[in-house]
Design an enzyme around this catalytic site. Structure first.
Site, short mmCIF file in Angstrom:
data_model
loop_
_atom_site.label_atom_id
_atom_site.label_comp_id
_atom_site.label_asym_id
_atom_site.label_seq_id
_atom_site.Cartn_x
_atom_site.Cartn_y
_atom_site.Cartn_z
N ASP A 249 0.81 -1.22 0.00
CA ASP A 249 0.00 0.00 0.00
C ASP A 249 0.84 1.27 0.00
OD1 ASP A 249 -2.34 -1.29 0.08
OD2 ASP A 249 -2.72 -0.97 2.22
N LYS A 271 -3.63 2.94 -2.44
CA LYS A 271 -4.79 3.79 -2.67
C LYS A 271 -4.49 5.15 -2.06
CE LYS A 271 -7.04 0.25 -1.01
NZ LYS A 271 -7.99 -0.42 -0.14
N MET A 384 -7.82 8.91 9.17
CA MET A 384 -8.28 9.46 7.89
C MET A 384 -9.16 10.70 8.11
SD MET A 384 -9.30 5.84 6.13
CE MET A 384 -9.95 5.11 7.61
N1 SAH Z 1 -4.32 0.03 8.95
C1 SAH Z 1 -3.76 1.31 9.30
C2 SAH Z 1 -4.74 2.43 9.08
C3 SAH Z 1 -5.14 2.63 7.67
S1 SAH Z 1 -6.20 3.99 7.45
C4 SAH Z 1 -3.30 1.29 10.76
O1 SAH Z 1 -3.60 0.36 11.49
O2 SAH Z 1 -2.60 2.22 11.15
C5 SAH Z 1 -5.07 5.27 7.05
C6 SAH Z 1 -4.97 6.28 8.16
O3 SAH Z 1 -4.12 5.82 9.18
C7 SAH Z 1 -4.35 7.58 7.75
O4 SAH Z 1 -5.31 8.42 7.13
C8 SAH Z 1 -3.92 8.14 9.06
O5 SAH Z 1 -4.99 8.69 9.77
C9 SAH Z 1 -3.47 6.90 9.80
N2 SAH Z 1 -2.02 6.69 9.72
C10 SAH Z 1 -1.39 5.61 9.23
N3 SAH Z 1 -0.07 5.74 9.37
C11 SAH Z 1 0.15 6.92 9.96
C12 SAH Z 1 1.31 7.62 10.39
N4 SAH Z 1 2.53 7.12 10.21
N5 SAH Z 1 1.16 8.82 10.99
C13 SAH Z 1 -0.07 9.34 11.18
N6 SAH Z 1 -1.18 8.73 10.81
C14 SAH Z 1 -1.10 7.54 10.21
#
Ligand code: SAH
Length: 474
Positions: A249, A271, A384
């Site tokens: 991803d 995406k 998000m």
């Molecule tokens: N499966 C992922 C989340 C996917 S949704 C998890 O468990 O973290 C994607 C959202 O995750 C982004 O829009 C943001 O809000 C958050 N996110 C993922 N990585 C991040 C990071 N390194 N720093 C801040 N927000 C993050």
């Protein structure tokens, strides 16, 4: 090579250990693990050592060392802080051609103890020949993390089939290929997942109808964590190193991706918001296609695959096609960002519960239950939510959350350019309007955000007072 590594069978063999303190205890533990009958000679024998000897048919003699004690021994270890005594033990042993080790005195040793990684019956010994034991131990620590705990079990199961494999495959080459497939493929994974019987059945099946052309592969749905490769799990790393194909991803950091097997095919299926590189159905199809080619497919996702990751949907497709899979959790953004920003998600005085919520609002109208999100003593984490922040904040205030509730944005959490912006529900949208912190970003709302000021330890702050441009004096 100053020392030849040999593995010494000590079961029921007599060993003399001179010394009765903690260092002697450590050596005694190892000797007992190898099944030796240990005799300890010392003026004082510590309680733990005495207990160990009692449990392992050992003997403790309280008294003076003398050379006759060596008569029926095949190995001697001196673990005392009495140098003349250590030297005497050394010379007595050498005179009788008995291998001797004097702890911390390489010059008085005819053999050394390696640092050990024990996955019995697989055992790895690492030695620096006594010159840098700490280095050997550091290397051991690395190996410990690389070699799954159940490797020993794998070796035992393999041993069970050894003769049969020899009968089935007449050439060494064929046997090697067979074992390589078993020991690092799906079957090994079954053992690591605690499914020994299934693994044994699979080996038997494989032997009965070996047809490498028509094997189904396996899919590993792996959480790649928030970006910092050190936050990967050992299991994630191991599977990434085995992959034939990796579907990843946009959230997977280059550093994490870099740890995949060098010759794996890396396919980007990321995406971005409103801009799907490969639609979800396409990803599902790709997973099935590669697995059906017999490949080991890693589906690498940012954070945890089961937290806003659509991991469940991908698994359902695999299930429909009877493709075996495993799921490896990852550190989700809420955990990673909160820890790296010094904002505990719960805290005795501020919050007793925490909610993970998507900030993405379908068709721009909110389907979130804001009445639930405004409860006091609760932390709310929006994934998000960067683009909907003004709306989220307004809705929370509208549903009764005080406008002064502390709130933070953590942008690119755990990466070198992590930034944290703090404010209140009221001020944060405007502050972000000016700061323009980039995605991915997480929003944390709740009193716990106040702790950030004290507990911040990583990365850069974005100072709110610097954001509003200072007006020039008239
Ligand atoms: N499966 C992922 C989340 C996917 S949704 C998890 O468990 O973290 C994607 C959202 O995750 C982004 O829009 C943001 O809000 C958050 N996110 C993922 N990585 C991040 C990071 N390194 N720093 C801040 N927000 C993050």
């Amino acid at each position: 090579m100053d020392y030849l590594p040999l593995f010494f069978k000590l079961t029921h063999q007599k060993v003399l250990l001179v010394g009765g303190g903690n260092i002697a205890l450590r050596k005694a533990k190892l000797l007992c693990r190898a099944g030796a009958h240990v005799t300890v000679i010392s003026h004082k024998v510590c309680d733990d050592l005495q207990d160990l000897l009692d449990e392992n048919q050992g003997t403790a003699i309280v008294g003076e060392y003398h050379a006759a004690l060596l008569d029926d021994k095949i190995l001697v270890i001196a673990a005392t802080d009495d140098n003349p005594l250590n030297e005497r033990v050394h010379f007595d042993a050498v005179e009788r051609n008995i291998p001797v080790n004097v702890v911390d005195s390489p010059k008085l040793c005819t053999f050394v103890f390696p640092a050990i990684v024990d996955r019995s019956p697989v055992v790895i010994g690492i030695s620096s020949g006594g010159s840098a034991p700490v280095l050997a131990r550091l290397l051991r620590a690395r190996l410990e993390t690389w070699i799954p705990k159940s490797y020993g079990k794998l070796a035992s199961i393999a041993n069970h089939f050894r003769d049969q494999v020899k009968e089935t495959f007449s050439t060494v080459n064929h046997r090697r290929v067979f074992w390589e497939n078993v020991l690092q493929g799906q079957i090994a994974e079954k053992v690591f997942a605690g499914r020994d019987e299934e693994a044994a059945r699979m080996i038997a099946d494989k032997l009965a109808n070996e047809d490498p052309e028509h094997q189904v592969g396996e899919v590993y749905l792996v959480g790649g964590g928030p970006g910092d490769p050190e936050l990967l799990t050992f299991k994630a790393l191991r599977l990434m190193q085995q992959a034939d194909v990796v579907l990843y991803d946009a959230l997977v950091s280059p550093e994490v991706l870099d740890l995949c097997r060098r010759d794996a095919d890396l396919i980007f299926v990321g995406k971005k918001r409103d801009n799907h590189a490969v639609p979800q159905e396409g990803i599902n199809e790709l997973l099935v296609k590669h697995a059906k080619l017999g490949q080991r497919v890693v589906r690498l996702k940012g954070g945890d695959p089961f937290v806003f990751g659509r991991g469940g949907e991908e698994l359902q497709t695999l299930k429909e096609h009877n493709i075996p899979f495993q799921v490896v959790p990852g550190i989700t953004a809420a955990s990673a960002c909160s820890t790296f920003a010094g904002i505990p998600l719960t805290h005795r005085n501020y919050a007793q519960s925490v909610k993970f919520v998507t900030g993405q609002l379908k068709n721009r109208t909110t389907d979130l239950n804001f009445n639930e999100l405004v409860h006091p003593n609760q932390t709310v984490v929006f994934y998000m939510g960067l683009h909907t922040l003004p709306k989220l904040a307004a809705k929370m205030i509208e549903h009764g959350k005080p406008a002064s509730t502390p709130a933070a944005i953590i942008s690119r959490g755990t990466s070198a350019d992590q930034k944290v912006l703090t404010g209140t529900l009221d001020t944060l949208p405007q502050l972000q309007e000016e700061a323009k912190l980039p995605a991915p970003a997480l929003i944390i709302v709740g009193e716990v955000v106040e702790l950030h000021e004290n507990l911040s330890w990583f990365g850069e702050e974005v100072l709110a007072q610097n954001l509003t441009p200072v007006k020039a004096e008239p």
